[in-house]
Design an enzyme around this catalytic site. Structure first.
Site, PDB file in Angstrom:
ATOM      1  N   ASP A 277      -7.012  -2.788  10.801  1.00  0.00           N
ATOM      2  CA  ASP A 277      -5.759  -2.027  10.882  1.00  0.00           C
ATOM      3  C   ASP A 277      -5.557  -1.599  12.332  1.00  0.00           C
ATOM      4  O   ASP A 277      -6.492  -1.603  13.144  1.00  0.00           O
ATOM      5  CB  ASP A 277      -5.894  -0.787   9.978  1.00  0.00           C
TER       6      ASP A 277
ATOM      7  N   CYS B  45       0.815  -1.210   0.000  1.00  0.00           N
ATOM      8  CA  CYS B  45       0.000   0.000   0.000  1.00  0.00           C
ATOM      9  C   CYS B  45       0.856   1.271   0.000  1.00  0.00           C
ATOM     10  O   CYS B  45       1.970   1.280   0.543  1.00  0.00           O
ATOM     11  CB  CYS B  45      -0.905  -0.013   1.231  1.00  0.00           C
TER      12      CYS B  45
HETATM   13  O1  LIG Z   1      -0.679   4.950   4.324  1.00  0.00           O
HETATM   14  C1  LIG Z   1      -1.217   6.029   4.586  1.00  0.00           C
HETATM   15  O2  LIG Z   1      -0.584   7.094   4.598  1.00  0.00           O
HETATM   16  C2  LIG Z   1      -2.680   6.070   4.913  1.00  0.00           C
HETATM   17  C3  LIG Z   1      -3.227   7.285   5.286  1.00  0.00           C
HETATM   18  C4  LIG Z   1      -4.582   7.377   5.568  1.00  0.00           C
HETATM   19  C5  LIG Z   1      -5.390   6.269   5.465  1.00  0.00           C
HETATM   20  C6  LIG Z   1      -4.845   5.046   5.089  1.00  0.00           C
HETATM   21  C7  LIG Z   1      -3.503   4.924   4.813  1.00  0.00           C
HETATM   22  N1  LIG Z   1      -2.955   3.696   4.480  1.00  0.00           N
HETATM   23  C8  LIG Z   1      -3.790   2.565   4.283  1.00  0.00           C
HETATM   24  C9  LIG Z   1      -3.234   1.220   4.381  1.00  0.00           C
HETATM   25  O3  LIG Z   1      -3.896   0.289   3.903  1.00  0.00           O
HETATM   26  C10 LIG Z   1      -1.982   0.902   5.135  1.00  0.00           C
HETATM   27  O4  LIG Z   1      -1.326  -0.103   4.463  1.00  0.00           O
HETATM   28  C11 LIG Z   1      -2.359   0.436   6.532  1.00  0.00           C
HETATM   29  O5  LIG Z   1      -2.856   1.545   7.241  1.00  0.00           O
HETATM   30  C12 LIG Z   1      -1.137  -0.144   7.292  1.00  0.00           C
HETATM   31  O6  LIG Z   1      -0.107   0.789   7.356  1.00  0.00           O
HETATM   32  P1  LIG Z   1       1.294   0.393   8.057  1.00  0.00           P
HETATM   33  O7  LIG Z   1       1.011   0.161   9.495  1.00  0.00           O
HETATM   34  O8  LIG Z   1       2.180   1.561   7.820  1.00  0.00           O
HETATM   35  O9  LIG Z   1       1.792  -0.833   7.356  1.00  0.00           O
END
Ligand SMILES: O=C(O)c1ccccc1NCC(=O)[C@H](O)[C@H](O)COP(=O)(O)O
Length: 211
Positions: free
Chosen positions: A129, A8
């Protein structure tokens, strides 16, 4: 059964190509203007054009207007949309593609809230999440034992939040998800993916056999 991988917050065409070649099943393109991983519609369309025949391109939105979401689906080659904000169940339809509804999990009550989206509109998948500030992508995890509460819900569940190449196998073993999703855990900096980390993440998931 093999566990799907979604990488992502991809913002660069070279990262998209690298992730597909590494074996990811889906890319997430972030349309939330306050995200450091935000992409313009033009960049998103270029990223989506890298999609291989069996790949999925997911548009990530936070409390966005339905008209904008429909325009991005139409113009950017999205194959599904991920609603990652405070969208109610009735907002999860009308985009012409399957919906992934993301819920930020602080405790059991959030998993119970996730149940209210099962069968709502075009929700085809739930994403659990961690509760990062700024809605997502903050590397914050949650108690994986809570995922079992959705075992009887009859809906595919993606697990996200604080995953990285070192802990993703443990997450898959603990939750037996439909798939896993990662943003910050495979990055050099927000929106710039680390090729070695992406490859290690995909390999860790895809070489884990389910008993
Ligand atoms: O990634 C971002 O900046 C974000 C911002 C606002 C809403 C969603 C966002 N990301 C979505 C995702 O699916 C991410 O992969 C998920 O939140 C996990 O993130 P991480 O903990 O950094 O792997």
């Amino acid at each position: 059964m093999s566990t799907r991988v979604k990488i992502c917050g991809v913002t660069r065409v070279e990262d998209a190509r690298m992730a597909w070649a590494a074996g990811t099943d889906a890319l997430g393109l972030n349309f939330y203007p306050r995200s450091p991983r935000y992409v313009t519609p033009e960049v998103a369309a270029a990223l989506a054009r890298t999609r291989p025949a069996l790949g999925a391109v997911v548009g990530v939105f936070v409390n966005e207007s339905p008209d904008i979401i429909r325009a991005r689906v139409r113009d950017c080659g999205l194959t599904s949309v991920q609603l990652h904000g405070d969208e109610p169940p009735e907002a999860c339809a009308g985009y012409g593609v399957p919906v992934i509804k993301a819920l930020r999990v602080r405790g059991p009550e959030d998993v119970e809230k996730a149940r209210t989206y099962v069968g709502a509109g075009d929700v085809a998948t739930l994403l659990l999440d961690g509760a990062a500030p700024g809605y997502g992508g903050g590397g914050v995890g949650f108690d994986w034992s809570l995922v079992a509460r959705l075992a009887d819900a009859g809906v595919p569940v993606l697990v996200a939040g604080g995953l990285n190449p070192d802990n993703v196998r443990e997450a898959v073993r603990a939750t037996r998800p439909y798939g896993v999703d990662v943003a910050s855990g495979v990055e050099i900096s927000p929106g710039v993916k680390d090729a070695d980390a992406v490859r290690a993440f995909v390999r860790a998931v895809k070489t884990l056999a389910w008993e």
